[in-house]
Scaffold this motif. Structure first.
Motif, PDB file in Angstrom:
ATOM      1  N   ASP A  25       6.026  -3.324   5.036  1.00 10.80           N
ATOM      2  CA  ASP A  25       4.988  -3.434   6.374  1.00 10.80           C
ATOM      3  C   ASP A  25       5.754  -2.913   7.742  1.00 10.80           C
ATOM      4  OD1 ASP A  25       3.362  -4.630   7.841  1.00 10.80           O
ATOM      5  OD2 ASP A  25       4.203  -6.530   6.202  1.00 10.80           O
ATOM      6  N   ILE A  26       5.208  -2.789   8.543  1.00 11.16           N
ATOM      7  CA  ILE A  26       5.711  -2.023   9.627  1.00 11.16           C
ATOM      8  C   ILE A  26       6.222  -3.555  10.438  1.00 11.16           C
ATOM      9  CG2 ILE A  26       5.935  -1.133  11.973  1.00 11.16           C
ATOM     10  CD1 ILE A  26       3.307   0.472   9.901  1.00 11.16           C
ATOM     11  N   PRO A  27       6.612  -4.666  10.533  1.00  9.87           N
ATOM     12  CA  PRO A  27       6.714  -5.721  10.718  1.00  9.87           C
ATOM     13  C   PRO A  27       6.611  -5.438  12.674  1.00  9.87           C
ATOM     14  CG  PRO A  27       8.962  -5.566   9.495  1.00  9.87           C
ATOM     15  CD  PRO A  27       8.276  -3.932   9.754  1.00  9.87           C
ATOM     16  N   GLY A  28       5.858  -6.256  13.510  1.00 18.75           N
ATOM     17  CA  GLY A  28       5.286  -6.201  14.117  1.00 18.75           C
ATOM     18  C   GLY A  28       3.875  -5.286  15.348  1.00 18.75           C
ATOM     19  N   ALA A  29       3.847  -5.045  14.614  1.00 18.07           N
ATOM     20  CA  ALA A  29       2.745  -3.698  14.777  1.00 18.07           C
ATOM     21  C   ALA A  29       1.158  -4.569  14.737  1.00 18.07           C
ATOM     22  CB  ALA A  29       2.284  -2.980  13.211  1.00 18.07           C
ATOM     23  N   GLU A  30       0.574  -3.665  15.546  1.00 19.48           N
ATOM     24  CA  GLU A  30      -1.030  -4.476  15.561  1.00 19.48           C
ATOM     25  C   GLU A  30      -1.490  -4.490  14.891  1.00 19.48           C
ATOM     26  OE1 GLU A  30      -2.042  -6.145  18.139  1.00 19.48           O
ATOM     27  OE2 GLU A  30       0.394  -5.539  18.795  1.00 19.48           O
ATOM     28  N   GLY A  31      -2.867  -4.686  14.154  1.00 22.09           N
ATOM     29  CA  GLY A  31      -4.066  -4.697  13.325  1.00 22.09           C
ATOM     30  C   GLY A  31      -3.259  -5.254  12.433  1.00 22.09           C
ATOM     31  N   ASP A  32      -4.740  -5.365  11.508  1.00 22.51           N
ATOM     32  CA  ASP A  32      -4.005  -6.156   9.712  1.00 22.51           C
ATOM     33  C   ASP A  32      -3.397  -5.349   8.790  1.00 22.51           C
ATOM     34  OD1 ASP A  32      -6.787  -4.393   9.145  1.00 22.51           O
ATOM     35  OD2 ASP A  32      -8.189  -5.666   9.087  1.00 22.51           O
ATOM     36  N   PHE A  33      -3.426  -5.939   7.714  1.00 18.72           N
ATOM     37  CA  PHE A  33      -2.684  -5.601   6.838  1.00 18.72           C
ATOM     38  C   PHE A  33      -3.097  -4.200   6.019  1.00 18.72           C
ATOM     39  CE2 PHE A  33      -0.800  -4.871   2.405  1.00 18.72           C
ATOM     40  CZ  PHE A  33       0.062  -4.824   3.042  1.00 18.72           C
ATOM     41  N   SER A  34      -4.479  -3.465   6.357  1.00 18.73           N
ATOM     42  CA  SER A  34      -5.056  -2.893   5.969  1.00 18.73           C
ATOM     43  C   SER A  34      -4.701  -1.343   6.373  1.00 18.73           C
ATOM     44  CB  SER A  34      -6.542  -3.242   5.502  1.00 18.73           C
ATOM     45  OG  SER A  34      -7.101  -3.752   4.341  1.00 18.73           O
ATOM     46  N   THR A  35      -4.705  -2.255   8.239  1.00 18.93           N
ATOM     47  CA  THR A  35      -5.087  -0.893   9.224  1.00 18.93           C
ATOM     48  C   THR A  35      -3.359  -0.298   9.392  1.00 18.93           C
ATOM     49  OG1 THR A  35      -5.541  -1.939  10.862  1.00 18.93           O
ATOM     50  CG2 THR A  35      -3.931  -0.248  11.813  1.00 18.93           C
ATOM     51  N   ARG A  36      -1.469  -1.063   8.079  1.00 20.20           N
ATOM     52  CA  ARG A  36      -0.659  -1.137   8.371  1.00 20.20           C
ATOM     53  C   ARG A  36      -0.575  -0.448   6.839  1.00 20.20           C
ATOM     54  NH1 ARG A  36      -0.508  -6.545   9.752  1.00 20.20           N
ATOM     55  NH2 ARG A  36       0.888  -6.754   7.916  1.00 20.20           N
ATOM     56  N   VAL A  37      -0.865  -0.236   6.051  1.00 22.34           N
ATOM     57  CA  VAL A  37      -1.015   0.413   4.721  1.00 22.34           C
ATOM     58  C   VAL A  37      -1.637   2.129   4.705  1.00 22.34           C
ATOM     59  CG1 VAL A  37      -2.059   1.180   2.353  1.00 22.34           C
ATOM     60  CG2 VAL A  37      -1.685  -1.366   3.145  1.00 22.34           C
ATOM     61  N   HIS A  38      -2.113   1.893   5.682  1.00 24.06           N
ATOM     62  CA  HIS A  38      -3.023   3.387   6.098  1.00 24.06           C
ATOM     63  C   HIS A  38      -1.727   3.714   7.010  1.00 24.06           C
ATOM     64  CE1 HIS A  38      -6.295   3.331   4.158  1.00 24.06           C
ATOM     65  NE2 HIS A  38      -6.646   2.327   5.113  1.00 24.06           N
ATOM     66  N   GLN A  39      -0.884   2.960   7.797  1.00 25.58           N
ATOM     67  CA  GLN A  39       0.036   3.379   8.565  1.00 25.58           C
ATOM     68  C   GLN A  39       1.193   3.807   7.994  1.00 25.58           C
ATOM     69  OE1 GLN A  39       0.213   0.563  11.417  1.00 25.58           O
ATOM     70  NE2 GLN A  39      -1.045   1.439  13.040  1.00 25.58           N
ATOM     71  N   LEU A  40       1.617   2.476   6.903  1.00 21.02           N
ATOM     72  CA  LEU A  40       3.074   3.424   6.631  1.00 21.02           C
ATOM     73  C   LEU A  40       2.762   4.958   5.266  1.00 21.02           C
ATOM     74  CD1 LEU A  40       3.434  -0.445   4.785  1.00 21.02           C
ATOM     75  CD2 LEU A  40       5.323   1.530   6.204  1.00 21.02           C
ATOM     76  N   ARG A  41       1.365   4.845   4.836  1.00 21.52           N
ATOM     77  CA  ARG A  41       1.195   5.835   4.188  1.00 21.52           C
ATOM     78  C   ARG A  41       1.239   7.460   5.039  1.00 21.52           C
ATOM     79  NH1 ARG A  41      -4.219   4.251   1.101  1.00 21.52           N
ATOM     80  NH2 ARG A  41      -3.553   2.489  -0.700  1.00 21.52           N
ATOM     81  N   ALA A  42       0.943   7.302   5.725  1.00 23.93           N
ATOM     82  CA  ALA A  42       0.898   8.528   6.933  1.00 23.93           C
ATOM     83  C   ALA A  42       2.462   8.791   7.649  1.00 23.93           C
ATOM     84  CB  ALA A  42      -0.391   7.983   8.393  1.00 23.93           C
ATOM     85  N   LEU A  43       3.021   7.787   7.621  1.00 22.40           N
ATOM     86  CA  LEU A  43       4.951   7.753   7.708  1.00 22.40           C
ATOM     87  C   LEU A  43       5.318   8.627   6.598  1.00 22.40           C
ATOM     88  CD1 LEU A  43       5.873   4.704   9.219  1.00 22.40           C
ATOM     89  CD2 LEU A  43       5.068   6.439  10.608  1.00 22.40           C
ATOM     90  N   ALA A  44       5.243   7.974   5.431  1.00 28.87           N
ATOM     91  CA  ALA A  44       6.371   8.676   4.515  1.00 28.87           C
ATOM     92  C   ALA A  44       5.126   9.910   3.903  1.00 28.87           C
ATOM     93  CB  ALA A  44       5.823   7.606   3.445  1.00 28.87           C
ATOM     94  N   GLU A  45       4.245  10.338   4.224  1.00 28.51           N
ATOM     95  CA  GLU A  45       4.031  11.656   4.228  1.00 28.51           C
ATOM     96  C   GLU A  45       4.578  12.835   5.290  1.00 28.51           C
ATOM     97  OE1 GLU A  45      -0.805  11.750   4.120  1.00 28.51           O
ATOM     98  OE2 GLU A  45      -0.670  10.499   2.622  1.00 28.51           O
ATOM     99  N   ARG A  46       4.430  11.901   7.003  1.00 24.81           N
ATOM    100  CA  ARG A  46       5.177  12.719   7.932  1.00 24.81           C
ATOM    101  C   ARG A  46       6.658  13.428   7.325  1.00 24.81           C
ATOM    102  NH1 ARG A  46       1.412   9.994  10.936  1.00 24.81           N
ATOM    103  NH2 ARG A  46       3.712   8.385  11.215  1.00 24.81           N
ATOM    104  N   ALA A  47       7.511  11.830   6.943  1.00 19.87           N
ATOM    105  CA  ALA A  47       8.477  11.852   6.308  1.00 19.87           C
ATOM    106  C   ALA A  47       9.076  13.221   5.602  1.00 19.87           C
ATOM    107  CB  ALA A  47       9.017  10.970   5.965  1.00 19.87           C
ATOM    108  N   ALA A  48       7.993  13.539   4.351  1.00 21.28           N
ATOM    109  CA  ALA A  48       7.851  14.536   3.477  1.00 21.28           C
ATOM    110  C   ALA A  48       9.098  14.588   2.572  1.00 21.28           C
ATOM    111  CB  ALA A  48       7.877  16.172   3.711  1.00 21.28           C
TER     112      ALA A  48
END
Length: 252
Positions: free
Chosen positions: A93-116
């Motif tokens: 999860d991303i504490p304090g993030a805007e949007g619903d959990f579905s939105t945060r799921v996609h954000q988390l995936r993108a963060l992990a992909e960018r970190a590589a």
């Protein structure tokens, strides 16, 4: 966020489902990794350098049934230990993030992909169609040595504290109690701690001995420590039946 328990009558199709990980809960504030208590975690510089500059909630994890090895690594406060090469930060999860959990799921995936990097992963989240599909997934995880499942309502916004938007499904109950005293052992355990006298938040007291290793019996959690235990059900007197020590809630 902290989870409530899943119960019959809840439609799992409304939730994202993930495995309940047996790791050490860790918060990343964008610059520092720490336990729920706020105590910093001495992770290697290369480990934290790859983490993004956003707040994250997740678990440090070595794999199923590896909690003791992981907690030992963290307790040693040795960031140069090669064991850190096996640790993954599984973020959910991303504490304090805007949007619903579905939105945060996609954000988390993108963060992990960018970190590589292999040590930062978004916890795999999937959807199920009905209770039967949820049960199949649950049985698969438990059969493989996992703890159970977590369900997070897809439409839920992030809120601090315990929330019905986040649910856990396990084959047992778990709860927390405060250590009051160490009770002496007998027989083989002569000279060691036989059990812990503990008290629940509502004042119920009982002995907790099952699950204590010999190492813990030699140096048990001190009085005042909050520990987690598991049990199958409550007795008519309201006490846990077959309680088993699991871990200190937060590492000291």
């Amino acid at each position: 966020m902290h989870a409530e328990r899943y119960h019959d009558g809840i439609d799992p199709a409304d939730y994202w489902v993930s495995e309940k990980l047996d790791g050490v809960r860790a918060h990343w504030d964008g610059g520092r990794l720490h336990l729920r208590s706020g105590q910093p975690i001495s992770a290697p510089a290369w480990f934290v350098a790859a983490l993004p500059a956003v707040t994250l909630d997740g678990e440090l994890w070595l794999g199923r049934r590896s909690f003791d090895r992981l907690s030992g690594l963290i307790r040693r406060n040795a960031p140069d230990d090669p064991g850190w090469r096996e640790v993954r930060y599984m973020v959910f999860d991303i504490p304090g993030a805007e949007g619903d959990f579905s939105t945060r799921v996609h954000q988390l995936r993108a963060l992990a992909e960018r970190a590589a990097v292999p040590w930062l992963e978004a916890v795999p989240q999937t959807r199920v169609t009905d209770l039967r599909a949820l049960q199949r997934r649950f049985e698969e995880v438990v059969r493989g040595g996992g703890e159970g499942l977590m369900l997070h309502r897809a439409s839920a916004r992030w809120t601090p504290g315990r929330s019905s938007a986040l649910l856990k499904l396990t084959p047992w109950h778990d709860a927390e109690a405060r250590v009051l005293a160490h009770l002496p052992g007998k027989g083989r355990l002569q000279g060691l701690t036989g059990s812990l006298l503990v008290e629940t938040p509502d004042g119920r007291r009982f002995r907790l001995g099952s699950g204590l290793s010999d190492a813990l019996r030699r140096t048990p959690p001190p009085p005042g420590t909050l520990v987690t235990y598991r049990y199958r059900e409550l007795t008519p007197a309201g006490l846990p039946r077959f309680p088993r020590y699991l871990r200190v809630r937060d590492l000291p």
